[in-house]
Enzyme design. Sequence first.
Site, short mmCIF file in Angstrom:
data_model
loop_
_atom_site.label_atom_id
_atom_site.label_comp_id
_atom_site.label_asym_id
_atom_site.label_seq_id
_atom_site.Cartn_x
_atom_site.Cartn_y
_atom_site.Cartn_z
N LYS A 116 0.67 -0.77 0.28
CA LYS A 116 0.47 -0.38 -0.18
C LYS A 116 0.46 0.91 0.13
CE LYS A 116 -3.70 -1.78 1.98
NZ LYS A 116 -3.80 -3.59 1.72
N GLU A 200 -2.80 6.30 7.77
CA GLU A 200 -3.45 7.39 6.96
C GLU A 200 -4.35 7.87 8.01
OE1 GLU A 200 -3.68 5.75 3.50
OE2 GLU A 200 -5.79 4.58 3.39
N GLU A 275 -9.64 1.50 -6.06
CA GLU A 275 -10.61 1.43 -5.03
C GLU A 275 -10.07 3.25 -4.39
OE1 GLU A 275 -11.54 -1.30 -2.28
OE2 GLU A 275 -11.11 -3.03 -3.40
N GLU A 288 -6.65 1.76 -2.40
CA GLU A 288 -5.12 1.07 -2.72
C GLU A 288 -5.98 0.15 -4.46
OE1 GLU A 288 -5.41 -2.63 -0.60
OE2 GLU A 288 -8.45 -2.38 -0.23
N ASN A 290 -6.14 -3.14 -6.08
CA ASN A 290 -6.75 -5.00 -6.09
C ASN A 290 -5.89 -5.63 -7.52
OD1 ASN A 290 -6.88 -5.11 -3.43
ND2 ASN A 290 -9.14 -4.65 -4.06
N PHE A 348 -22.93 -10.85 14.86
CA PHE A 348 -22.33 -11.90 14.09
C PHE A 348 -21.28 -12.73 14.24
CE2 PHE A 348 -24.13 -7.22 12.63
CZ PHE A 348 -24.02 -7.47 11.88
#
Length: 664
Positions: A116, A200, A275, A288, A290, A348
Amino acid sequence: MFTKILIANRGEIACRIIRTARAMGIKTVAVFSDADRSALHVRTADEAVHIGASAPTASYLNLEKIIDACKSTGAEAVHPGYGFLSENDTFCRRLGEEGIVFIGPPVEAITSMGDKITSKQIAEQAGVNTIPGYDGILEDADQAVEKATEIGYPVMLKATAGGGGKGMRIARNEQECRDGFERAAGEARSSFGDDRLLIEKYIEQPRHIEIQVMADQHGNVVYLGERECSLQRRHQKVIEEAPSPFLTPETRRRMGEQAVMLAEAVNYTSAGTVECIVDQEQNFYFLEMNTRLQVEHPITEMVTGYDLVELMIRVAADEALPMCQEDIQLKGWALECRVYAEDPVRDFFPSTGRVTVYQPPYEDMETVRLDSGIVEGSEISVYYDPMISKLVTRGEDREEAISAMQDALDEYVIRGVATNMNFLSALIAHPRFQRGELSTGFIDEEFACGFRDTKTKVDDPDIPVVVAGIVHRLYMDRAAKISGQMAGHERRVEDSWVVVVGDVHKPVSVKPFQADCGYRVDYKGKNYRVKTDWQFSQKVFHGTVNNQRFCLQVSRQGLGYSILYRGLRTDALVMPPGVAELHRIMPAKAAVDLSKFLLAPMPGLLVKLAVRAGQEVKVGQELAVVEAMKMENVLRAPADGKIAGIAVNLGDCLTVDQVILEFA
């Protein structure tokens, strides 16, 4: 063109790649671990090779075993899918050394975009908008705090490798930064074997929008529109759509052109995704790239008409792209819901076990598409990601796509393991979602106190009560016919009933219409005319209510009924009025007091015990960490107290509700 390819993956993506390869006349080889011996992708491929134990490091992440499988089967190329080795530059390089084609980008692109920090530097040089942050690798938690202070909270800590929400934490203060550093590094180490982190600026109320690019080996690069991926939980995408309801055509064009610039800067080939984070003024920033196929690629396929897997295979075989930028037109609207083996009602937590009932919605590939990796009898393992399928719908516009998704979710039946489909239905029905007012904080904001499927808002909450009355009447009619078979012993079924939901009594009248095999239900002063051909063995109740089509799921639970409609779960008992009055005065069963125990909320591996017997603890203090399906879950003290005893050992495989420790 290749004659045989190996799919270095599992589950739904392996099945999806096999489908396209078969349509192209290419034979396929599946690989599988111990846990996947009977998996659908193994049964679907032309050949299958066992590559090791259940743990990913011993099988799907073992690149040498996959290369050996290529050699033994004669596979000329490998499609990595997503996850596992899909962005592993060492794997790509080793395949090249063995003369095996990698169906993906060149190794240099994977290396530069997979890190990244490097990718951000390249993006800046290429003229792509980027987010403010620190360019180096964080050495420890102290440096993370130092850089966070310089940048200004809130900040995002995230792994330099991988993706999919693993190894990512938001920090709004020093304590969250320190804790987030440890958790993100641990998840990154477990998932990718690389615990390096960067930091960041975190943009408030952002939208997550990505651009799909496709490039060949002849210098042609195009973008195929955008995907809105803002509905996320713990940085993991939940629902995606194409196009975005937010972008203007001008912003779409600028984002697409910058994505192409970045792809050209790294000599990219194959499918890739750029993205971006987009703020409320449509300013966008590179997040980033992918360098692989994305989970949500089907919605791009649905609105462009291009098969991205086929294009990847053809590009890898050195064919030129069959289209230019002017050929790409977005037609209609598509949504994708990720179906996970997890229980939304229990925060979840992952769910594992055997799928005892599997009944997918009707799939026509034009309006409804299902990319699934399971069938009835499949085993959901603790070793892998909890996503088990992707449900995709398309319409001429967004409203039509949403309506199709609501119906498809109502028709999709999975039992034996918990799934998040009730939560997906609630999201799709949410007024804010329907207005397209999205951000990556949507779920945290709208479900701040968690999700309760008995509290979900639906347009007509009376429908489950009406159906409970009809289903019970059908059961009683059948019982009357059975018991009244002897002459003179006919039994009459009453029309008046009480539907009991929780402690609320709901009187209904259910009368059959002999002429059209329907029922008239009177409830709360309203008349419902219902027609249905539902049979006792069916899991889904189809019918019309006052000439409006609907469907919901029905199951008999003992003497009661459980009904699932648009994400709303209604557990009901249906009784004659006299019995209902007696039921009202029955004492409630006292709940078992488990407050003195810390229970495992999910099946998983106990990777950390942070306390010992006899130790004093404070509320919120970390007690244990359970790893399940690649995610670390921290269990904390619910109150101040003292540890009376530890019931498990570090490294134990825990079951749901297993006692971990006892409080004094």
